[in-house]
Design a protein around this motif. Structure first.
Motif, PDB file in Angstrom:
ATOM      1  N   LEU A 107      33.912  38.899  41.523  1.00 37.33           N
ATOM      2  CA  LEU A 107      35.027  37.951  41.647  1.00 37.33           C
ATOM      3  C   LEU A 107      36.346  38.685  41.887  1.00 37.33           C
ATOM      4  N   THR A 108      37.090  38.216  42.892  1.00 35.70           N
ATOM      5  CA  THR A 108      38.402  38.788  43.180  1.00 35.70           C
ATOM      6  C   THR A 108      39.407  37.648  43.289  1.00 35.70           C
ATOM      7  N   GLY A 109      40.481  37.743  42.503  1.00 34.20           N
ATOM      8  CA  GLY A 109      41.486  36.686  42.540  1.00 34.20           C
ATOM      9  C   GLY A 109      42.273  36.655  41.235  1.00 34.20           C
ATOM     10  N   HIS A 110      42.760  35.476  40.876  1.00 30.78           N
ATOM     11  CA  HIS A 110      43.619  35.379  39.688  1.00 30.78           C
ATOM     12  C   HIS A 110      43.422  34.051  38.970  1.00 30.78           C
ATOM     13  N   LYS A 111      43.917  33.973  37.748  1.00 30.28           N
ATOM     14  CA  LYS A 111      44.061  32.701  37.030  1.00 30.28           C
ATOM     15  C   LYS A 111      45.472  32.674  36.450  1.00 30.28           C
ATOM     16  N   TRP A 112      46.162  31.579  36.686  1.00 30.20           N
ATOM     17  CA  TRP A 112      47.579  31.453  36.309  1.00 30.20           C
ATOM     18  C   TRP A 112      47.724  31.118  34.838  1.00 30.20           C
ATOM     19  N   PRO A 157      32.005  37.915  31.358  1.00 31.18           N
ATOM     20  CA  PRO A 157      32.221  38.540  30.044  1.00 31.18           C
ATOM     21  C   PRO A 157      33.286  39.638  30.108  1.00 31.18           C
ATOM     22  N   ARG A 158      33.906  39.967  28.976  1.00 31.55           N
ATOM     23  CA  ARG A 158      34.887  41.061  28.975  1.00 31.55           C
ATOM     24  C   ARG A 158      34.204  42.413  29.045  1.00 31.55           C
ATOM     25  N   ASN A 177      34.681  45.005  31.775  1.00 32.53           N
ATOM     26  CA  ASN A 177      34.695  44.282  33.049  1.00 32.53           C
ATOM     27  C   ASN A 177      36.111  44.340  33.654  1.00 32.53           C
ATOM     28  N   ALA A 178      36.202  44.115  34.975  1.00 33.43           N
ATOM     29  CA  ALA A 178      37.483  44.294  35.682  1.00 33.43           C
ATOM     30  C   ALA A 178      38.355  43.045  35.590  1.00 33.43           C
ATOM     31  N   LEU A 179      38.713  42.670  34.374  1.00 33.49           N
ATOM     32  CA  LEU A 179      39.636  41.556  34.123  1.00 33.49           C
ATOM     33  C   LEU A 179      40.959  42.171  33.665  1.00 33.49           C
ATOM     34  N   PHE A 238      41.313  39.274  38.561  1.00 28.24           N
ATOM     35  CA  PHE A 238      39.951  39.819  38.621  1.00 28.24           C
ATOM     36  C   PHE A 238      39.881  40.754  39.824  1.00 28.24           C
ATOM     37  N   GLU A 239      39.413  42.009  39.570  1.00 29.76           N
ATOM     38  CA  GLU A 239      39.314  42.974  40.667  1.00 29.76           C
ATOM     39  C   GLU A 239      37.842  43.311  40.848  1.00 29.76           C
ATOM     40  N   ARG A 240      37.170  42.504  41.602  1.00 28.47           N
ATOM     41  CA  ARG A 240      35.703  42.565  41.690  1.00 28.47           C
ATOM     42  C   ARG A 240      35.082  42.553  40.284  1.00 28.47           C
ATOM     43  N   ALA A 241      35.528  41.598  39.495  1.00 30.41           N
ATOM     44  CA  ALA A 241      34.957  41.438  38.148  1.00 30.41           C
ATOM     45  C   ALA A 241      33.549  40.855  38.282  1.00 30.41           C
ATOM     46  N   THR A 242      32.661  41.315  37.414  1.00 34.18           N
ATOM     47  CA  THR A 242      31.269  40.867  37.490  1.00 34.18           C
ATOM     48  C   THR A 242      31.095  39.555  36.734  1.00 34.18           C
ATOM     49  N   ALA A 243      30.399  38.620  37.384  1.00 32.20           N
ATOM     50  CA  ALA A 243      30.190  37.311  36.765  1.00 32.20           C
ATOM     51  C   ALA A 243      28.853  36.759  37.230  1.00 32.20           C
ATOM     52  N   TRP A 244      28.268  35.871  36.420  1.00 34.51           N
ATOM     53  CA  TRP A 244      26.955  35.309  36.731  1.00 34.51           C
ATOM     54  C   TRP A 244      27.091  33.809  36.976  1.00 34.51           C
ATOM     55  N   LEU A 245      26.342  33.331  37.957  1.00 35.21           N
ATOM     56  CA  LEU A 245      26.413  31.914  38.317  1.00 35.21           C
ATOM     57  C   LEU A 245      25.867  31.038  37.185  1.00 35.21           C
ATOM     58  N   VAL A 246      26.580  29.947  36.909  1.00 34.62           N
ATOM     59  CA  VAL A 246      26.115  28.965  35.928  1.00 34.62           C
ATOM     60  C   VAL A 246      25.955  27.636  36.673  1.00 34.62           C
ATOM     61  N   GLY A 247      24.743  27.115  36.712  1.00 37.08           N
ATOM     62  CA  GLY A 247      24.506  25.877  37.462  1.00 37.08           C
ATOM     63  C   GLY A 247      24.361  26.168  38.945  1.00 37.08           C
ATOM     64  N   ASP A 248      24.484  25.106  39.730  1.00 37.37           N
ATOM     65  CA  ASP A 248      24.266  25.260  41.167  1.00 37.37           C
ATOM     66  C   ASP A 248      25.533  25.723  41.876  1.00 37.37           C
TER      67      ASP A 248
END
Ligand SMILES: Cc1cc2nc3c(=O)[nH]c(=O)nc-3n(C[C@H](O)[C@H](O)[C@H](O)COP(=O)(O)OP(=O)(O)OC[C@H]3O[C@@H](n4cnc5c(N)ncnc54)[C@H](O)[C@@H]3O)c2cc1C
Length: 554
Positions: A214-219, A245-246, A254-256, A277-287
C-alpha cells in the motif's frame, strides 16, 4: 498574609459515587429489557469509574496528552506515540472490564452489557475509548479473512492490556491483548471514501491470504499505536479493505509513517494522527472491490459506540449539574429549588434517559441478531444505528452547553483539567462528526429504507404503545407515512429525528414512570424540541429530577 475572605457556597467534586448504582434510568432500562442480566460486573465498573483515582487518571491523561516521537535523536524513524501513565491505566481498566472484543470470544459479555459498561466508562473518560471501540467493532469485518480472524480474534478479546510496541506474537505469548484501529479518511474525502487514492499493488500470497503493498496516506487515523488497522485502498479490482499490522509476521516494523498528531478541540487523551504508507504490507479482507461494505460492518458498530458515548457524556454532565445545584445557593435558596432551574434540570434528565434508552436499544438489536436470525431485529439494527447516531449525537452539544451553564462561570473553567464540565463540552461534538457526520447518517437512513421493508417493522416495534399518548399516536402515523413513501434528501434529517423521537418515547413508556413518558411526549412530540428548559405546566418537575439524582436509593 492576613485572611481576605472565607470560601463558602462553592460546590465539591462529584466523585466517590458508584456510577451504576446511582443511575436509575440505566438500571431500569436493563431490568426492563434484559431482566436476567447479571449486573455484578457493571456494579464493579460503576464503583471504579466513579472513584477519585479514575477521575485523577482522566484529568492527567487529558491534561498531558499524547506526544509523537517521529524520529530518534539519530534521525531514524520511530513512528511511536508516548502517553501519560494515566492513559495506560485507563486503557488497562477498559480492557480488564471487557469493553473491547469480549462480546465476540472468550468469556463473552452480552453486547448490551458491554454497551452499559461503555456508557459508565465514558462518564469517567471517553477519549481512550476510541481504540477500545474500534477493537470491539472490527470482528464482523475481520471474519471475512478466516486466517487472520483465527490468529487475531482471540487476541482482540484477551483482557490484559499491553502498552508495549512489540509484535503481536510477543503479546500473544504473554497472554496479552491487541488493539485495532481503522483508516478510511483521506485529505480529499472522508464521507466520500470512494475518492480514496491510496494504491494497493498485489505482492503475493501467504498464510494470511492475498498480500498487497500500500502506498498513500490517511488524513485521520486515530490511535496509531494500535497493533493493526483495517484500511481502504484502491487495488486493481477497485476500492478494497485491507488488514495492515504495525509489525510484519517476521517481527520487522511495517512501513507506516506517523506524520503528525492532530491538535484537536477535545478528545485530548486520544492520539489522532496523519499517516503515510510507503509500500506498507497489508492483506485483503473480503472481496476485492467490496471495501466499503466490508469496512462498514466495523463502522456500524463504532456508530453504535458514538451513540453510547454521547449518552454516557450526557449522564456525566447531568450528574455533575445535579450535584452542583444542590450545593450552590442563589437568591436565598439552593439552585435546585429555583423553579426555572428545575425546568432546565428536568428537561436535561428527560433527554439523558431517552438517549440512554435508544442507544441501548441498538445494542440489544446487535445481541438479537448476532446470536439468532431475527428478521425484525435485523431491520431495527439497520435503521436505528444511523438514527440513534444522528439524533443522540446532535443533541449532545446543546445538552453539554446547558449542563455547563448550570454551574455558571465555574462550568467554563478547566483549571489544569479539573473542570470536568468544560472537558465534556469540548469532547461532545466529536461523536457527531466521526464515523459519518449527521447528514451522512440521515442519508444512510434513506438508504436503509430502500434496502428493507422498514414500515411494517417499525409498525410492529411501536404497536405496544399505540393509544398510550395522543401526541405519540399522531407522530407514529407521520413517521410511518414518511418511511413508507420516502422523503426527499433535503428532508432526511426531519425523518431521522422523528423516527428517533417515536422510538425513544416507546422505550420510555415501557421502562420509565408515567411522569417521564408524559413529559417526553408533551415536550418532544408536540412542536420541535428547542433549547432546554421549556417544559410546560403539565410537566411534574420534581419526580423527574429525583429520578435523575446521582445518589443511591435509600
Ligand atoms: C477526532 C477525530 C478522529 C478521527 N479518527 C478517524 C479514524 O481513526 N479513521 C478514519 O478513517 N477517520 C477518522 N476521522 C475522520 C472522520 O471520520 C471524518 O472527518 C468524517 O467522516 C467526515 O469526513 P470529512 O472530514 O472528510 O468531511 P466531508 O466528507 O468533507 O464532510 C463535510 C460535511 O459535509 C457533509 N456531507 C458530505 N457529503 C454530503 C452529502 N452527500 N449530502 C449532504 N451533506 C454531506 C458531512 O455530513 C459533513 O458535515 C476522525 C475525525 C476526527 C474529528
Amino acid at each position: 498574609m492576613s485572611a481576605t475572605h472565607e470560601v463558602f457556597n462553592q460546590s465539591t467534586p462529584f466523585e466517590g459515587a458508584n456510577l451504576f448504582r446511582v443511575n436509575r434510568p440505566l438500571r431500569d432500562a436493563l431490568r426492563t429489557w434484559v431482566p436476567a442480566l447479571d449486573t455484578s460486573g457493571l456494579d464493579a465498573l460503576g464503583a471504579e469509574m466513579g472513584s477519585a483515582e479514575m477521575q485523577r487518571h482522566a484529568r492527567l491523561a487529558n491534561h498531558h496528552g499524547p506526544q509523537l516521537r517521529a524520529h530518534d535523536r539519530f534521525g531514524r524513524r520511530v513512528d511511536q506515540v508516548e502517553f501519560h501513565p494515566s492513559y495506560h491505566a485507563l486503557m488497562g481498566a477498559a480492557l480488564r472490564h471487557g469493553l473491547h472484543g469480549s462480546p465476540w470470544s472468550g468469556p463473552r459479555l452480552a453486547h448490551v452489557e458491554r454497551a452499559a459498561g461503555f456508557m459508565l466508562f465514558t462518564e469517567a473518560e471517553p477519549a481512550v475509548l476510541c481504540p477500545v471501540s474500534m477493537t470491539y467493532a472490527v470482528t464482523p469485518s475481520l471474519r471475512a479473512n478466516a486466517a487472520l480472524q483465527a490468529v487475531w480474534g482471540p487476541l482482540l478479546a484477551a483482557r490484559e492490556y499491553d502498552e508495549r510496541f512489540v509484535p503481536h506474537q510477543v503479546k500473544a505469548s504473554a497472554g496479552r491483548a491487541v488493539t485495532m484501529g481503522m483508516g478510511m479518511t483521506e485529505k480529499q474525502g472522508g464521507s466520500d471514501v470512494r475518492a480514496n487514492t491510496t494504491r494497493a499493488e498485489f505482492d503475493g500470497e501467504d498464510a494470511w491470504g492475498r498480500r498487497f503493498a500500500l502506498t498513500g496516506h490517511k488524513w485521520f487515523m486515530s490511535a496509531p499505536m494500535c497493533d493493526a488497522f483495517l484500511v481502504l485502498a484502491q487495488s486493481p479490482g477497485g476500492l478494497s479493505c485491507f488488514f495492515l499490522p504495525r509489525f510484519l509476521p517476521d517481527g520487522s516494523v511495517n512501513a507506516l509513517r506517523v506524520q503528525r498528531l492532530k491538535h484537536k478541540l477535545g478528545n485530548q487523551a486520544n492520539a489522532s494522527s496523519e499517516v503515510e504508507f510507503e509500500r506498507a504490507t497489508a492483506w485483503l479482507v473480503g472481496d476485492e472491490g467490496r471495501g466499503v461494505p466490508q469496512i462498514l460492518a466495523m463502522g456500524a458498530l463504532t456508530r453504535l459506540d458514538c451513540s453510547l458515548g454521547t449518552a454516557g457524556l450526557m449522564r456525566a454532565a447531568l450528574s455533575i449539574a445535579l450535584h452542583h445545584v444542590e450545593a450552590r445557593h442563589a437568591f436565598g435558596k439552593p439552585l435546585v429549588a429555583q423553579p426555572l432551574m428545575k425546568n432546565v434540570l428536568a428537561d436535561l434528565a428527560l433527554e439523558s434517559e431517552a438517549a440512554t434508552a435508544l442507544a441501548l436499544r441498538v445494542a440489544l438489536a446487535v445481541d438479537r441478531t448476532e446470536h439468532a436470525a431475527d428478521a425484525h431485529e435485523q431491520v431495527m439494527r439497520r435503521v436505528l444505528t444511523p438514527v440513534a447516531k444522528f439524533w443522540i449525537c446532535k443533541r449532545g452539544a446543546g445538552f453539554a452547553q446547558e449542563a455547563m451553564e448550570c454551574l455558571g462561570g465555574n462550568g467554563y473553567v478547566e483549571e489544569a483539567g479539573e473542570g470536568v464540565m468544560a472537558r465534556i463540552y469540548r469532547e461532545m461534538p466529536v461523536n457527531s462528526i466521526w464515523e459519518g457526520a449527521a447528514n451522512i447518517m440521515a442519508l444512510d437512513l434513506l438508504r436503509a429504507l430502500r434496502g428493507a421493508d422498514v414500515a411494517p417493522a417499525l409498525e410492529h416495534e411501536l404497536a405496544p404503545v399505540r393509544g398510550a399518548h395522543p401526541a405519540l399516536d399522531t407522530a407514529i402515523e407521520r413517521v410511518l407515512q414518511g418511511v413508507d413513501a420516502g422523503v426527499p434528501e433535503a428532508q432526511a434529517r426531519i425523518l431521522a429525528r422523528d423516527v428517533a423521537l417515536v422510538v425513544q418515547a416507546a422505550l420510555l413508556q415501557r421502562q420509565a414512570p408515567a411522569a417521564v413518558f408524559d413529559a417526553f411526549c408533551a415536550s418532544r412530540l408536540q412542536g420541535t424540541p428547542d433549547v432546554f428548559g421549556l417544559l410546560d405546566e403539565r410537566a411534574d418537575l420534581d419526580p423527574l429530577i429525583e429520578r435523575a439524582r446521582p445518589v443511591e436509593a435509600a
